[in-house]
Design a protein around this motif. Structure first.
Motif, mmCIF file in Angstrom:
data_model
loop_
_atom_site.group_PDB
_atom_site.id
_atom_site.type_symbol
_atom_site.label_atom_id
_atom_site.label_comp_id
_atom_site.label_asym_id
_atom_site.label_seq_id
_atom_site.Cartn_x
_atom_site.Cartn_y
_atom_site.Cartn_z
ATOM 1 N N THR A 185 3.036 78.514 45.564
ATOM 2 C CA THR A 185 2.818 79.322 46.759
ATOM 3 C C THR A 185 1.443 79.968 46.650
ATOM 4 O O THR A 185 0.821 79.940 45.582
ATOM 5 N N ALA A 186 0.990 80.559 47.730
ATOM 6 C CA ALA A 186 -0.296 81.249 47.711
ATOM 7 C C ALA A 186 -0.291 82.360 46.664
ATOM 8 O O ALA A 186 -1.267 82.547 45.927
ATOM 9 N N ASN A 187 0.824 83.091 46.576
ATOM 10 C CA ASN A 187 0.921 84.156 45.579
ATOM 11 C C ASN A 187 0.881 83.607 44.160
ATOM 12 O O ASN A 187 0.297 84.222 43.268
ATOM 13 N N ASP A 188 1.503 82.444 43.937
ATOM 14 C CA ASP A 188 1.452 81.807 42.621
ATOM 15 C C ASP A 188 0.014 81.476 42.235
ATOM 16 O O ASP A 188 -0.409 81.697 41.098
ATOM 17 N N VAL A 189 -0.739 80.951 43.199
ATOM 18 C CA VAL A 189 -2.132 80.587 42.958
ATOM 19 C C VAL A 189 -2.957 81.822 42.613
ATOM 20 O O VAL A 189 -3.733 81.829 41.654
ATOM 21 N N VAL A 190 -2.786 82.876 43.386
ATOM 22 C CA VAL A 190 -3.524 84.128 43.147
ATOM 23 C C VAL A 190 -3.209 84.666 41.761
ATOM 24 O O VAL A 190 -4.105 85.068 41.020
ATOM 25 N N GLU A 191 -1.945 84.630 41.408
ATOM 26 C CA GLU A 191 -1.515 85.176 40.118
ATOM 27 C C GLU A 191 -1.988 84.316 38.950
ATOM 28 O O GLU A 191 -2.514 84.819 37.966
ATOM 29 N N ARG A 192 -1.818 82.995 39.061
ATOM 30 C CA ARG A 192 -2.138 82.105 37.943
ATOM 31 C C ARG A 192 -3.630 81.896 37.736
ATOM 32 O O ARG A 192 -4.126 81.923 36.623
ATOM 33 N N TYR A 193 -4.361 81.662 38.824
ATOM 34 C CA TYR A 193 -5.779 81.320 38.709
ATOM 35 C C TYR A 193 -6.724 82.485 39.006
ATOM 36 O O TYR A 193 -7.926 82.324 38.964
ATOM 37 N N LYS A 194 -6.165 83.637 39.343
ATOM 38 C CA LYS A 194 -6.965 84.849 39.596
ATOM 39 C C LYS A 194 -7.989 84.651 40.715
ATOM 40 O O LYS A 194 -9.094 85.164 40.665
ATOM 41 N N ILE A 195 -7.595 83.900 41.731
ATOM 42 C CA ILE A 195 -8.457 83.713 42.902
ATOM 43 C C ILE A 195 -8.119 84.833 43.878
ATOM 44 O O ILE A 195 -6.952 85.073 44.173
ATOM 45 N N PRO A 196 -9.129 85.528 44.392
ATOM 46 C CA PRO A 196 -8.852 86.614 45.334
ATOM 47 C C PRO A 196 -8.083 86.110 46.564
ATOM 48 O O PRO A 196 -8.344 85.014 47.063
ATOM 49 N N LYS A 197 -7.144 86.920 47.025
ATOM 50 C CA LYS A 197 -6.326 86.534 48.182
ATOM 51 C C LYS A 197 -7.181 86.194 49.396
ATOM 52 O O LYS A 197 -6.925 85.207 50.079
ATOM 53 N N THR A 198 -8.194 87.014 49.648
ATOM 54 C CA THR A 198 -9.023 86.764 50.834
ATOM 55 C C THR A 198 -9.724 85.415 50.734
ATOM 56 O O THR A 198 -9.824 84.691 51.725
ATOM 57 N N THR A 199 -10.171 85.056 49.545
ATOM 58 C CA THR A 199 -10.833 83.763 49.345
ATOM 59 C C THR A 199 -9.850 82.630 49.610
ATOM 60 O O THR A 199 -10.158 81.689 50.343
ATOM 61 N N LEU A 200 -8.658 82.728 49.026
ATOM 62 C CA LEU A 200 -7.651 81.688 49.201
ATOM 63 C C LEU A 200 -7.255 81.540 50.670
ATOM 64 O O LEU A 200 -7.165 80.423 51.182
#
Length: 137
Positions: free
Chosen positions: A115-130
């Motif tokens: 999920t988008a939250n999984d990506v943010v959490e695992r790869y430390k990509i900022p939510k706004t960027t994703l």
């Protein structure tokens, strides 16, 4: 393309096939015997000098696969995540995401493995960027 397990030889072979470059031309350019060129196609990793020559010959940056791997799979230091203080000015370090990294992440979300939250959490990509990436597809 698997960013986690890069097999550079097969990536090179696919680009050679895409550009339809003869083995004779490649052999002359790399200054290697044709058998050695064939061995490179089967190699999981190759010397950086040879990889640089491949980049020039095929007009493609093969190093970007390794950069993408570093962005996704190397632990980030505190300095990278925060801002750095340089003399009396603040300098913010912005991560650079290659198109391959973006495609890899968006594909994970699209097929439902993350999920988008999984990506943010695992790869430390900022939510706004994703969410900007997701908006563009």
């Amino acid at each position: 393309m698997n960013i986690k397990n890069i097999h550079i030889g097969s990536l090179i072979r696919s680009k050679v096939e895409e550009h339809q470059i003869s083995i004779e031309r490649i052999s002359r350019f790399l200054e290697l015997a044709e058998e050695d060129v064939e061995k490179l196609y089967h190699a999981k990793s190759i010397d950086t000098d040879i990889l640089l020559k491949w980049c020039k010959l095929l007009k493609f940056d093969f190093f970007r696969f390794y950069t993408g791997h570093l962005i996704l799979y190397s632990p980030q230091s505190r300095i990278d995540n925060a801002f750095r203080q340089k003399e009396n000015t603040l300098v913010f370090r912005k991560s650079i995401y290659t198109q391959e990294v973006k495609d890899f992440i968006l594909d994970k979300i699209k097929v439902g493995t993350m999920t988008a939250n999984d990506v943010v959490e695992r790869y430390k990509i900022p939510k706004t960027t994703l969410y900007k990436w997701m908006k563009k597809i």
